[in-house]
Design a protein around this motif. Structure first.
Motif, PDB file in Angstrom:
ATOM      1  N   ARG A   1     -28.484   2.131 -27.361  1.00 42.76           N
ATOM      2  CA  ARG A   1     -29.654   3.012 -27.422  1.00 42.76           C
ATOM      3  C   ARG A   1     -30.678   2.560 -28.468  1.00 42.76           C
ATOM      4  O   ARG A   1     -30.752   3.128 -29.564  1.00 42.76           O
ATOM      5  CB  ARG A   1     -29.230   4.476 -27.695  1.00 42.76           C
TER       6      ARG A   1
ATOM      7  N   TYR B   1     -39.613  -2.483 -18.406  1.00 41.75           N
ATOM      8  CA  TYR B   1     -39.189  -3.633 -17.589  1.00 41.75           C
ATOM      9  C   TYR B   1     -40.095  -4.851 -17.785  1.00 41.75           C
ATOM     10  O   TYR B   1     -40.149  -5.736 -16.928  1.00 41.75           O
ATOM     11  CB  TYR B   1     -39.137  -3.212 -16.107  1.00 41.75           C
TER      12      TYR B   1
ATOM     13  N   ASP C   1     -45.595   2.585 -20.648  1.00 37.14           N
ATOM     14  CA  ASP C   1     -44.148   2.345 -20.690  1.00 37.14           C
ATOM     15  C   ASP C   1     -43.868   1.007 -20.023  1.00 37.14           C
ATOM     16  O   ASP C   1     -44.018   0.850 -18.810  1.00 37.14           O
ATOM     17  CB  ASP C   1     -43.457   3.499 -19.948  1.00 37.14           C
TER      18      ASP C   1
ATOM     19  N   SER D   1     -32.644  -1.731 -23.615  1.00 37.87           N
ATOM     20  CA  SER D   1     -31.644  -1.294 -22.626  1.00 37.87           C
ATOM     21  C   SER D   1     -31.638  -2.120 -21.348  1.00 37.87           C
ATOM     22  O   SER D   1     -30.690  -2.042 -20.579  1.00 37.87           O
ATOM     23  CB  SER D   1     -31.904   0.157 -22.218  1.00 37.87           C
ATOM     24  N   LYS D   2     -32.696  -2.853 -21.073  1.00 34.49           N
ATOM     25  CA  LYS D   2     -32.811  -3.532 -19.781  1.00 34.49           C
ATOM     26  C   LYS D   2     -32.545  -5.023 -19.971  1.00 34.49           C
ATOM     27  O   LYS D   2     -31.404  -5.430 -19.976  1.00 34.49           O
ATOM     28  CB  LYS D   2     -34.187  -3.252 -19.171  1.00 34.49           C
TER      29      LYS D   2
ATOM     30  N   THR E   1     -37.949  -1.448 -24.552  1.00 36.14           N
ATOM     31  CA  THR E   1     -36.557  -1.068 -24.789  1.00 36.14           C
ATOM     32  C   THR E   1     -35.623  -2.268 -24.875  1.00 36.14           C
ATOM     33  O   THR E   1     -35.938  -3.346 -24.357  1.00 36.14           O
ATOM     34  CB  THR E   1     -36.075  -0.132 -23.651  1.00 36.14           C
TER      35      THR E   1
ATOM     36  N   ASN F   1     -40.665   2.821 -12.730  1.00 37.95           N
ATOM     37  CA  ASN F   1     -39.381   3.332 -12.244  1.00 37.95           C
ATOM     38  C   ASN F   1     -39.671   4.681 -11.576  1.00 37.95           C
ATOM     39  O   ASN F   1     -40.275   5.534 -12.215  1.00 37.95           O
ATOM     40  CB  ASN F   1     -38.437   3.515 -13.444  1.00 37.95           C
TER      41      ASN F   1
ATOM     42  N   SER G   1     -35.906   4.086 -25.812  1.00 36.67           N
ATOM     43  CA  SER G   1     -37.348   4.370 -25.739  1.00 36.67           C
ATOM     44  C   SER G   1     -37.564   5.821 -25.315  1.00 36.67           C
ATOM     45  O   SER G   1     -38.619   6.398 -25.575  1.00 36.67           O
ATOM     46  CB  SER G   1     -38.090   3.383 -24.833  1.00 36.67           C
ATOM     47  N   ASP G   2     -36.558   6.433 -24.709  1.00 39.90           N
ATOM     48  CA  ASP G   2     -36.580   7.884 -24.456  1.00 39.90           C
ATOM     49  C   ASP G   2     -37.030   8.659 -25.687  1.00 39.90           C
ATOM     50  O   ASP G   2     -37.875   9.558 -25.614  1.00 39.90           O
ATOM     51  CB  ASP G   2     -35.148   8.387 -24.183  1.00 39.90           C
TER      52      ASP G   2
HETATM   53  N1  PMP Z   1     -38.794   4.040 -19.315  1.00 35.78           N
HETATM   54  C1  PMP Z   1     -38.407   3.712 -18.090  1.00 35.78           C
HETATM   55  C2  PMP Z   1     -39.454   3.379 -17.087  1.00 35.78           C
HETATM   56  C3  PMP Z   1     -37.053   3.660 -17.755  1.00 35.78           C
HETATM   57  O1  PMP Z   1     -36.687   3.349 -16.512  1.00 35.78           O
HETATM   58  C4  PMP Z   1     -36.095   3.975 -18.736  1.00 35.78           C
HETATM   59  C5  PMP Z   1     -34.624   3.961 -18.465  1.00 35.78           C
HETATM   60  N2  PMP Z   1     -34.193   4.301 -17.255  1.00 35.78           N
HETATM   61  C6  PMP Z   1     -36.560   4.322 -20.007  1.00 35.78           C
HETATM   62  C7  PMP Z   1     -37.908   4.349 -20.269  1.00 35.78           C
HETATM   63  C8  PMP Z   1     -35.640   4.736 -21.107  1.00 35.78           C
HETATM   64  O2  PMP Z   1     -34.846   3.704 -21.520  1.00 35.78           O
HETATM   65  P1  PMP Z   1     -34.074   3.755 -22.883  1.00 35.78           P
HETATM   66  O3  PMP Z   1     -34.112   5.152 -23.420  1.00 35.78           O
HETATM   67  O4  PMP Z   1     -32.706   3.307 -22.542  1.00 35.78           O
HETATM   68  O5  PMP Z   1     -34.814   2.799 -23.767  1.00 35.78           O
END
Ligand code: PMP
Length: 370
Positions: A226, A192, A189, A217-218, A215, A164, A94-95
């Motif tokens: 990614r 989570y 965003d 990723s979590k 995302t 975060n 999501s970055d």
């Molecule tokens: N948004 C938040 C609030 C996050 O904590 C993170 C990862 N630490 C991301 C976006 C990005 O996550 P990713 O790029 O792995 O999807």
């Protein structure tokens, strides 16, 4: 000016780039690493199988241009539909989507407004794209003030809930107020979301200025691959897609993400069960920390935020016991607990209880000597 001088000038990186540090968190190898808020149970078995079977036939080819199969699977998961004017843009985490959204909507010099502290990459993407961070304070109890954000009239307003590093959630009232009244693009965003009691993704059907990012990723356990995405009105999504460019989600990542969204106990069922475990263990860990005299913030994510002035020393002692937590320093003092901790805090990811027991043991020892 000599030829060499001119060459030196031409080789200068942009000012915004020169001023940026590399992202360099403590990544010492430890037996228990809870520093990254990832899924500490692993990855969905269905995704592992999908990567293995996709590899031989898909690795020599480019992936789909804009990840259409993934788009369809995610929209179904979210209960959203293109028929209602909703689109999806995926990215390399999501970055990538957040970065592309800022680039798509912000001209050089425009502001990105957000309450601090929040996701560390936001001020970085803001500056990298030539924009200016407009940093607003949080309230003493981790509140985000929607009026202050709206009054800033920024080109882009960034909300993060659960946030975060504080782990705290915004109220529905506050989120809706910003979505309804902000001047420009609102980026919400929800990295989570799967651990939170309330999610706001469906607000995209009510506001054309909203992009919600999420995302794999979590909760989905695919951080190493990614994959992230943003949903919003087709007009917003199309602009972000243009700014993002093609081929951003690789073929194996796409196969793994689509597989994780399929029905069944080793796919989406696995993800929801592990997210429920994380929520239960989060509360158990929070009370264990309170018994040790610490005061974690009320968490809606898969991690705890624990203000303590001893954070750097505690983290160091824990690392010597092979437990890695994230120590944060220099945090703004607007939150009462963070002020009392002189701007220091620990961020602790939640995982299987056995690893939490190991963490608590290291923490007890660290508290005794740090
Ligand atoms: N948004 C938040 C609030 C996050 O904590 C993170 C990862 N630490 C991301 C976006 C990005 O996550 P990713 O790029 O792995 O999807």
């Amino acid at each position: 000016m000599s030829v060499d001088d001119r060459r030196a000038g031409l080789l200068q990186p942009r000012t915004a780039v020169r001023g940026l540090p590399l992202y360099a968190p403590d990544v010492a190898p430890c037996a228990v690493d809870v520093s990254e808020n990832v899924n500490l149970w692993g990855s969905p078995p269905a995704s592992l199988r999908a990567v293995t079977s996709a590899a031989p036939e898909r690795m020599n080819r480019y992936p789909s241009l804009y990840s259409t199969p993934l788009r369809d699977a995610v929209l179904a998961y979210l209960g959203l539909s293109e028929a209602n004017g909703i689109g999806l843009v995926s990215g390399c985490g999501s970055d990538d989507v957040l970065d592309a959204a800022i680039r798509a909507f912000g001209e050089a010099g425009d502001e990105v407004a957000f309450a601090a502290p929040t996701f560390v990459m936001i001020p970085i993407f803001t500056r990298l794209n030539g924009l200016v961070p407009a940093v607003l304070p949080m309230g003493p109890n981790y509140e985000v003030d929607p009026q202050r954000l709206v009054d800033r009239r920024a080109k882009i307003t960034y909300l993060c809930t659960p946030n975060n590093p504080t782990s705290t959630a915004m109220t529905r009232e506050a989120v809706e107020y910003v979505v309804d009244h902000a001047a420009g693009l609102v980026v919400l965003d929800e990295a989570y979301a799967e651990f939170a009691p309330d999610v706001f993704t469906s607000l995209v059907t009510r506001s054309e200025r909203l992009l919600v990012t999420r995302t794999f990723s979590k909760a989905f356990g695919l951080a190493g691959l990614r994959v992230g995405y943003g949903v919003g009105s087709t007009a917003i999504v199309e602009a972000v897609t243009r700014a993002r460019g093609p081929y951003k989600v690789n073929a194996l990542a796409e196969a793994a993400a689509v597989a994780a969204l399929s029905e069944g106990p080793d796919a989406l069922g696995w993800v929801t069960a592990r997210a429920a475990d994380a929520v239960t263990i989060r509360e158990r860990l929070a009370s264990a920390l309170r018994e040790l005299g610490l005061e974690p913030a009320p968490s809606a994510g898969n991690f705890l935020f624990v203000p303590t002035s001893r954070a750097p020393a505690i983290a160091r002692e824990m690392r010597q016991r092979s437990v890695l937590v994230r120590a944060l320093s220099g945090l703004p003092h607007d939150i009462a607990g963070v002020k009392a901790a002189d701007g220091h805090a620990l961020r602790i990811g939640v995982g299987p209880w056995e690893s939490m027991e190991r963490l608590l043991e290291a923490l007890r020892e660290a508290l005794a000597c740090a």
